[in-house]
Design an enzyme around this catalytic site. Sequence first.
Site: not given
Length: 220
Positions: A117, A166, A197
């Site tokens: 991320s 996601d 995610h």
Amino acid sequence: MSELLPVIVEPSQPAKAAVIWLHGLGADGHDFEEIVPSLGLPDNHAIRFVFPHAPIQAVTINGGMHMRSWFDIRSLDMQNDVDSAGIRVSCHQVYKLISEQEAAGIEPKNIILAGFSQGGLIALHAGLSYDHSLGGIMALSTWCPLVEQFHLHREIPILMIHGRQDPVVPFELGAKAQEDLSAKGYQIDWQVYDMQHQVCLQEIEYIGDWLRQRLLQGND
């Protein structure tokens, strides 16, 4: 020692390679520490894993709450509303982590920069702007604005992985990063999984194989 005070997982024998793995927003250096035994690496591998803690700072999109963050996220328009100054600061902190591994005797070609991320964005920006060419970059569930800044190290292997579902970093942002980097001449290994995610078991197995190919072949 870096001010990021990383969690370090040493191999059972003297390290010949290193993976510097950056966590996501609000997590810390322990977040991916437990993934190491699941990578399927041989017991005698010589890879040091370095998991730094991002600095604690205010994050605008979370109401100004202070948490571990590599840079500020100011709005949902993550592709265009970019904290470029914060990204630069974190890149310089990561440069120091890389140089510490070099000082410990590990060649840049045996150093992988990884991140999830927010951490994946910094892995891409730092890895593609560092003075030396690294052994690879692993960018998981991430996005990559400011691609026009990249002009170096098109030979670095880049693994990018994203989840189709996601909800945090939309799949479209990850796909755009892959397309933009490919258009700049970078060689992207692009893998997609049915997940949100997160990381999934199939992804972890693929990462383990990818790391073995980059860091263990020829080092046994």
